[in-house]
Scaffold this motif. Structure first.
Motif, PDB file in Angstrom:
ATOM      1  N   ARG A 158       0.838  -1.202   0.000  1.00 56.29           N
ATOM      2  CA  ARG A 158       0.000   0.000   0.000  1.00 56.29           C
ATOM      3  C   ARG A 158       0.868   1.246   0.000  1.00 56.29           C
ATOM      4  O   ARG A 158       1.960   1.242   0.543  1.00 56.29           O
ATOM      5  N   GLY A 159       0.351   2.281  -0.592  1.00 57.86           N
ATOM      6  CA  GLY A 159       1.066   3.548  -0.622  1.00 57.86           C
ATOM      7  C   GLY A 159       0.285   4.554  -1.435  1.00 57.86           C
ATOM      8  O   GLY A 159      -0.944   4.496  -1.492  1.00 57.86           O
ATOM      9  N   CYS A 164      -1.123  10.864  -7.323  1.00 65.92           N
ATOM     10  CA  CYS A 164      -1.595  11.370  -6.028  1.00 65.92           C
ATOM     11  C   CYS A 164      -0.487  12.116  -5.280  1.00 65.92           C
ATOM     12  O   CYS A 164      -0.753  13.138  -4.631  1.00 65.92           O
ATOM     13  N   ARG A 165       0.740  11.611  -5.377  1.00 65.72           N
ATOM     14  CA  ARG A 165       1.857  12.321  -4.741  1.00 65.72           C
ATOM     15  C   ARG A 165       2.039  13.701  -5.386  1.00 65.72           C
ATOM     16  O   ARG A 165       2.233  14.701  -4.702  1.00 65.72           O
ATOM     17  N   GLN A 166       1.945  13.758  -6.709  1.00 63.55           N
ATOM     18  CA  GLN A 166       2.082  15.017  -7.421  1.00 63.55           C
ATOM     19  C   GLN A 166       0.960  15.976  -7.049  1.00 63.55           C
ATOM     20  O   GLN A 166       1.185  17.153  -6.818  1.00 63.55           O
ATOM     21  N   ALA A 167      -0.272  15.465  -6.974  1.00 63.46           N
ATOM     22  CA  ALA A 167      -1.414  16.302  -6.599  1.00 63.46           C
ATOM     23  C   ALA A 167      -1.236  16.875  -5.205  1.00 63.46           C
ATOM     24  O   ALA A 167      -1.575  18.043  -4.947  1.00 63.46           O
ATOM     25  N   SER A 168      -0.692  16.077  -4.271  1.00 58.93           N
ATOM     26  CA  SER A 168      -0.434  16.557  -2.908  1.00 58.93           C
ATOM     27  C   SER A 168       0.609  17.668  -2.918  1.00 58.93           C
ATOM     28  O   SER A 168       0.482  18.660  -2.199  1.00 58.93           O
ATOM     29  N   ARG A 169       1.659  17.502  -3.731  1.00 58.37           N
ATOM     30  CA  ARG A 169       2.709  18.541  -3.828  1.00 58.37           C
ATOM     31  C   ARG A 169       2.133  19.829  -4.405  1.00 58.37           C
ATOM     32  O   ARG A 169       2.459  20.914  -3.938  1.00 58.37           O
ATOM     33  N   ASN A 170       1.302  19.699  -5.432  1.00 56.88           N
ATOM     34  CA  ASN A 170       0.708  20.877  -6.076  1.00 56.88           C
ATOM     35  C   ASN A 170      -0.269  21.584  -5.143  1.00 56.88           C
ATOM     36  O   ASN A 170      -0.405  22.808  -5.207  1.00 56.88           O
ATOM     37  N   ALA A 171      -0.985  20.811  -4.305  1.00 53.55           N
ATOM     38  CA  ALA A 171      -1.960  21.415  -3.398  1.00 53.55           C
ATOM     39  C   ALA A 171      -1.291  22.090  -2.202  1.00 53.55           C
ATOM     40  O   ALA A 171      -1.857  22.987  -1.606  1.00 53.55           O
TER      41      ALA A 171
END
Length: 172
Positions: A158-159, A164-171
Motif C-alpha cells: 500500500r502507498g 496522487c503524490r504530485q497532486a499533494s505537492r501541487n496542493a
C-alpha cells in the motif's frame, strides 16, 4: 520499457479509457481466450458458472469480491447464486486459475495469469500489478539482512501513486 499492468480497483473507473492498460499500451488478450480449455486442462468441468466467472474477470480486468462478482454473473444468469460463485472461485483459486488478496476485510479475486505483486494507492484506489521478478532484489535483501523469506508472488503493498503524490505537492 517495464511492463506493469495498471487499472483502478474500482471496476467502474477506467484508466486511459481502456478496461485494462499497461505501461506499454493497451493490454493484449490474455491466456483466458478459451476458458473452457483452461478448465478442462486442469481437470475441472466446463460449467456455466465457472465460464461466466472467468468471462467477467476477463471483461472487467480487475479484482472483484465474491459479492460483486456474483452481481455481475447473475446479471446474465440470475439462477447462479452467491454460494455457487463462492465455491467456484475458491476451487479455481486452489487450482491456480485465480488468485486472491484481502483488501478492507474482503477477499478480492483476479486472474492468475503470471506471478505478480500488487501495489495499491490508498488515495485513488489505483491497483498496479508488478511482475514478481521486479521485486526479486528487494526480497533477496530482506532475506540476507533479516533471514526472512518473502513469498515469490502475491504481495500487497500500500502507498500512494505518482499522480496522487504530485497532486499533494501541487496542493501544498
Amino acid at each position: 520499457m517495464e511492463h506493469l499492468d495498471v487499472w483502478s480497483a474500482d471496476p467502474g473507473r477506467r484508466r486511459l479509457g481502456h478496461p485494462r492498460y499497461d505501461a506499454c499500451g493497451p493490454a493484449k488478450p490474455g491466456p483466458y481466450a478459451d476458458a473452457g480449455e483452461i478448465l478442462t486442462g486442469i481437470g475441472l468441468r466446463r460449467t456455466l458458472p465457472r465460464l461466466r466467472i472467468l468471462a467477467v474477470l476477463c471483461e472487467t480486468a480487475t479484482h472483484l469480491s465474491v459479492s460483486h462478482l456474483h452481481r455481475l454473473v447473475a446479471d446474465a444468469h440470475p439462477k447462479v447464486d452467491l454460494s455457487t460463485v463462492y465455491r467456484n472461485v475458491t476451487m479455481m483459486r486452489e487450482h491456480g486459475v485465480l488468485h486472491s488478496f484481502t483488501h478492507a476485510g474482503e477477499a478480492m479475486f483476479g486472474l492468475a495469469t503470471t506471478p505478480h505483486h500488487h501495489l495499491f494507492c490508498e488515495r485513488c484506489g489505483l491497483l498496479v500489478e508488478v511482475p514478481a521478478d521486479r521485486l526479486g532484489t528487494a526480497a533477496e535483501l530482506i532475506k540476507s539482512s533479516c533471514g526472512f523469506e518473502v513469498e515469490p508472488s502475491g504481495q500487497f503493498l500500500r502507498g500512494r501513486c505518482g499522480g496522487c503524490r504530485q497532486a499533494s505537492r501541487n496542493a501544498g
